[in-house]
Design an enzyme around this catalytic site. Structure first.
Site, PDB file in Angstrom:
ATOM      1  N   ASP A 274      -1.677  -5.616   0.113  1.00  0.00           N
ATOM      2  CA  ASP A 274      -1.928  -4.865   1.340  1.00  0.00           C
ATOM      3  C   ASP A 274      -3.314  -4.218   1.296  1.00  0.00           C
ATOM      4  O   ASP A 274      -3.548  -3.307   0.501  1.00  0.00           O
ATOM      5  CB  ASP A 274      -0.826  -3.795   1.420  1.00  0.00           C
ATOM      6  CG  ASP A 274      -0.915  -2.930   2.651  1.00  0.00           C
ATOM      7  OD1 ASP A 274      -1.811  -3.162   3.476  1.00  0.00           O
ATOM      8  OD2 ASP A 274      -0.069  -2.029   2.777  1.00  0.00           O
TER       9      ASP A 274
ATOM     10  N   SER B 258      11.936   0.121   6.572  1.00  0.00           N
ATOM     11  CA  SER B 258      11.827   1.181   7.575  1.00  0.00           C
ATOM     12  C   SER B 258      12.856   0.979   8.683  1.00  0.00           C
ATOM     13  O   SER B 258      13.182   1.918   9.412  1.00  0.00           O
ATOM     14  CB  SER B 258      10.430   1.190   8.194  1.00  0.00           C
ATOM     15  OG  SER B 258       9.459   1.301   7.198  1.00  0.00           O
TER      16      SER B 258
ATOM     17  N   ASN C 213       7.258  -8.732   7.891  1.00  0.00           N
ATOM     18  CA  ASN C 213       7.721  -7.618   7.068  1.00  0.00           C
ATOM     19  C   ASN C 213       9.198  -7.320   7.354  1.00  0.00           C
ATOM     20  O   ASN C 213       9.540  -6.852   8.434  1.00  0.00           O
ATOM     21  CB  ASN C 213       6.858  -6.380   7.365  1.00  0.00           C
ATOM     22  CG  ASN C 213       7.228  -5.199   6.493  1.00  0.00           C
ATOM     23  OD1 ASN C 213       8.082  -5.308   5.598  1.00  0.00           O
ATOM     24  ND2 ASN C 213       6.590  -4.065   6.738  1.00  0.00           N
ATOM     25  N   LEU C 214      10.026  -7.628   6.375  1.00  0.00           N
ATOM     26  CA  LEU C 214      11.458  -7.320   6.488  1.00  0.00           C
ATOM     27  C   LEU C 214      11.591  -5.864   6.039  1.00  0.00           C
ATOM     28  O   LEU C 214      12.155  -5.570   4.987  1.00  0.00           O
ATOM     29  CB  LEU C 214      12.261  -8.246   5.568  1.00  0.00           C
ATOM     30  CG  LEU C 214      11.986  -9.745   5.730  1.00  0.00           C
ATOM     31  CD1 LEU C 214      12.382 -10.516   4.479  1.00  0.00           C
ATOM     32  CD2 LEU C 214      12.732 -10.288   6.949  1.00  0.00           C
TER      33      LEU C 214
ATOM     34  N   CYS D 227      -7.161 -11.017  -8.307  1.00  0.00           N
ATOM     35  CA  CYS D 227      -6.186 -11.998  -7.865  1.00  0.00           C
ATOM     36  C   CYS D 227      -5.385 -11.484  -6.709  1.00  0.00           C
ATOM     37  O   CYS D 227      -4.388 -10.804  -6.900  1.00  0.00           O
ATOM     38  CB  CYS D 227      -5.217 -12.379  -8.968  1.00  0.00           C
ATOM     39  SG  CYS D 227      -3.879 -13.377  -8.343  1.00  0.00           S
TER      40      CYS D 227
ATOM     41  N   GLY E 101       0.835  -1.199   0.000  1.00  0.00           N
ATOM     42  CA  GLY E 101       0.000   0.000   0.000  1.00  0.00           C
ATOM     43  C   GLY E 101       0.871   1.251   0.000  1.00  0.00           C
ATOM     44  O   GLY E 101       0.590   2.225  -0.703  1.00  0.00           O
TER      45      GLY E 101
HETATM   46  C1  LIG Z   1       3.872  -3.010   4.952  1.00  0.00           C
HETATM   47  C2  LIG Z   1       3.306  -1.676   4.648  1.00  0.00           C
HETATM   48  O1  LIG Z   1       2.014  -1.582   5.222  1.00  0.00           O
HETATM   49  C3  LIG Z   1       3.116  -1.506   3.150  1.00  0.00           C
HETATM   50  O2  LIG Z   1       2.320  -0.631   2.786  1.00  0.00           O
HETATM   51  O3  LIG Z   1       3.756  -2.229   2.392  1.00  0.00           O
HETATM   52  C4  LIG Z   1       4.164  -0.508   5.141  1.00  0.00           C
HETATM   53  C5  LIG Z   1       5.504  -0.477   4.559  1.00  0.00           C
HETATM   54  C6  LIG Z   1       6.721  -0.513   5.453  1.00  0.00           C
HETATM   55  O4  LIG Z   1       7.015   0.503   6.087  1.00  0.00           O
HETATM   56  O5  LIG Z   1       7.407  -1.545   5.498  1.00  0.00           O
HETATM   57  C7  LIG Z   1       4.062  -0.475   6.660  1.00  0.00           C
HETATM   58  O6  LIG Z   1       4.624  -1.320   7.352  1.00  0.00           O
HETATM   59  O7  LIG Z   1       3.328   0.392   7.154  1.00  0.00           O
HETATM   60 MG   LIG Z   2       0.514  -0.610   4.105  1.00  0.00          MG
END
Ligand SMILES: C[C@](O)(C(=O)O)[C@H](CC(=O)O)C(=O)O
Ligand SMILES: [Mg+2]
Length: 566
Positions: free
Chosen positions: A204, A444, A440-441, A226, A133
């Site tokens: 997302d 950030s 989530n790797l 999909c 997202g």
């Molecule tokens: C995972 C996330 O929601 C995304 O939009 O891909 C983001 C991106 C990131 O900072 O890794 C989030 O964690 O808010």
């Molecule tokens: Mg997101």
């Protein structure tokens, strides 16, 4: 649009067998040409309910709770069973891939893609595609094209639209590749590496972009384009559960086995929109100092024209003075002051386990012989939010609450460590054996600053995979990679001209065997004077040659193509 063949009656068969036969004879549906009798309609309905119940009870949904019945789904599906969506085989494939990942303790790890080019370059090695997202918000906002930071304020069609774009590209490259394979003799084909472009997409869904009906709409779009979606929490536990249920209900209406991932940001969350769910009470912060509310003071200051800085200062001073605590912490302090010691505290903790704040207040009064002053409304923010501790304990509680409703769980961590990931996964898996996680790797994190050395940085993904982190993604990996590659080329091109292009791009493409080197073959506008098609040139050439009875003098990949110089 569905193309439905009108059926003529099949004689000698009675309902419901007749309808069943019609459904199973082809992937499309043959609708009866005359209205069914009420009995026939009821028989068909009951048969569909039975079929759906069998699907609910299949291994795909092991451990998944649906607080509704199969008949409540069938009645929403309309008069015939939904046709399988194009995403269905991909979701089924993902299910098998995840089962294998669990068996081997290995991950499916991927890098978030932002466009079809990245998708093709990862297809050979990454088993799933992630669509972020955040990245969509920065690069491709549906409708307005008003790109910006991820405040989840973009149209809810944005991420599904990107999913649709990537899925279309996957299908085209799959067709192109398949045609290439079958345009060569078997002997040659043996040497052409097979590339699987049809990788399941994980997308997302953020918070679902609104109330339950919005959650259902976005779920539908994802399933139709999909996808498999992840929800984000800044809401009470039970609100999140309702969103998961709404999402599942929508998928069930479509009879789609797409995966639902429940994501919680409770680790870093410091605010919660409401205190309505007792499950959240133990983490909500309040004050033990009576007085006027923070929001009231801020509103007053705003009316007299205080600047933003002044407002920030008022808030900081107020927070400093009030030192927010949970109700349990307030009770603990009172127990200490009263000199009642560890036994009273243990007694309290045991009695309030799983209880609401109003029940905890009664227990505290019982033990202390008086009411504990603690107020969670006084510190509310001007938006009306409550303060909360966040942290891993809140994460664990939420994951346990979401587990029965979600296919996979995702907690967004503050700090990537094997220890925290292991502890959380084990606590969840104690109650929900085999539950799998998404991790989530995230770019950030400053990965160089989290205590890793080269070795532990290299093994991190596989270390946590053993604990059930079956899908791991560098959410914004594609976005950062585009940034760094472009910045590097731009820098060198400024002074080194075409030498920079050759060194930075063309030579590297050749060295690593990147198929975009010959981009005409990969993705080009056909030079046909009759058709302008965006597609794989050779693939389109072959189609045009076929429709023109084997004669295409204008073929994009013809003898004049620059690609023959590679
Ligand atoms: C995972 C996330 O929601 C995304 O939009 O891909 C983001 C991106 C990131 O900072 O890794 C989030 O964690 O808010
Ligand atoms: Mg997101």
């Amino acid at each position: 649009m569905l193309s439905l063949r009108a059926s003529s009656r099949i004689h000698g068969l009675t309902l419901p067998h007749r309808l069943h036969l019609l459904r199973s004879m082809s992937s499309s549906v043959q609708l009866p040409i005359k209205p069914l009798s009420v009995d026939e309609e009821a028989d068909d309905f009951n048969e569909r309910v039975q079929e759906l119940n069998a699907w609910f009870n299949s291994s795909r949904f092991k451990g998944i709770k649906r607080p509704y019945t199969a008949s409540s789904v069938v009645s929403k599906q309309g008069s015939y069973k939904p046709l399988p969506l194009p995403s269905t085989p991909l979701a089924e494939k993902l299910f098998r891939m995840l089962q294998e990942a669990e068996k081997d303790g290995k991950p499916l790890h991927t890098i978030g893609v932002i466009d079809p080019i990245q998708m093709t370059q990862m297809a050979e090695r990454q088993e799933v595609v992630y669509i972020s997202g955040w990245a969509c918000s920065s690069t491709l906002v549906h409708g307005s094209n008003d790109v910006g930071p991820d405040l989840a304020d973009y149209p809810y069609t944005t991420v599904p639209n990107q999913v649709h774009r990537i899925f279309r590209a996957q299908q085209l490259h799959d067709r192109k590749h398949y045609d290439e394979r079958f345009s060569m003799p078997l002997e040659k084909r043996k040497n052409l590496k097979y590339i699987d472009y049809l990788r399941p997409i994980l997308a997302d869904g953020d918070t679902g972009h609104g109330g339950l009906s919005a959650v259902m709409k976005i779920t539908k779009l994802f399933a139709e384009s999909c996808g498999h979606q992840g929800g984000k929490v800044v809401v009470p536990t039970n609100t999140h559960i309702s969103r998961l249920v709404a999402s599942r209900f929508q998928l069930d209406i479509l009879q789609s086995p797409c995966f639902i991932v429940a994501r919680t940001d409770a680790d870093s969350a410091r605010l919660i929109s409401s205190n309505i769910d007792p499950a959240d009470h133990e983490f909500i912060l309040g004050t033990t100092i009576a007085g006027r509310g923070l929001a009231e003071l801020l509103a007053e200051a705003e009316i007299r024209g205080a600047s933003g800085d002044e407002l920030d200062a008022i808030e900081a001073e107020w927070m400093e003075k009030h030192q927010l605590v949970t109700f349990d912490q307030a009770v603990q302090k009172e127990i200490d002051v009263a000199g009642k010691g560890a036994t009273a505290w243990d007694e309290y903790k045991k009695a309030v386990d799983g209880k609401s704040n109003s029940e905890a207040r009664l227990v505290a009064r019982e033990i202390l012989g008086k009411d504990v002053f603690w107020d969670w409304d006084i510190p509310r923010t001007k938006e009306g939010f409550y303060h909360t501790t966040g942290g891993n304990e809140a994460v664990i509680k939420r994951l346990l609450a979401f587990a029965p409703y979600a296919d996979m769980l995702w907690y967004e961590t503050n700090t990537p460590t094997v220890e925290a990931a292991t502890r959380i996964a084990r606590l969840v898996r104690e109650k929900f054996p085999g539950k799998q996680f998404v991790y989530n790797l995230s770019p950030s994190f400053n990965w160089a600053k989290h205590g890793f050395n080269d070795e532990t940085l290299k093994t991190f993904i596989w270390d946590i995979a053993k604990e059930g982190y079956a899908i791991q993604l560098i959410s914004l990996g594609g976005l950062h990679n585009t940034a760094v590659a472009t910045a590097s080329l731009s820098k060198k091109f400024e002074t080194e001209g075409m030498l920079a292009y050759v060194n930075e791009v063309q030579q590297r493409e050749r060295d690593i065997g990147c198929d975009v080197l010959t981009h005409q073959k990969w993705w080009v506008v056909s030079s046909s004077p009759f058709l302008v098609l965006r597609s794989g040139a050779n693939y389109v050439d072959r189609i045009i040659t076929t429709v023109q009875s084997g004669n295409s003098s204008t073929a994009a990949g013809g003898k004049d193509s620059t690609e023959h110089t590679f």
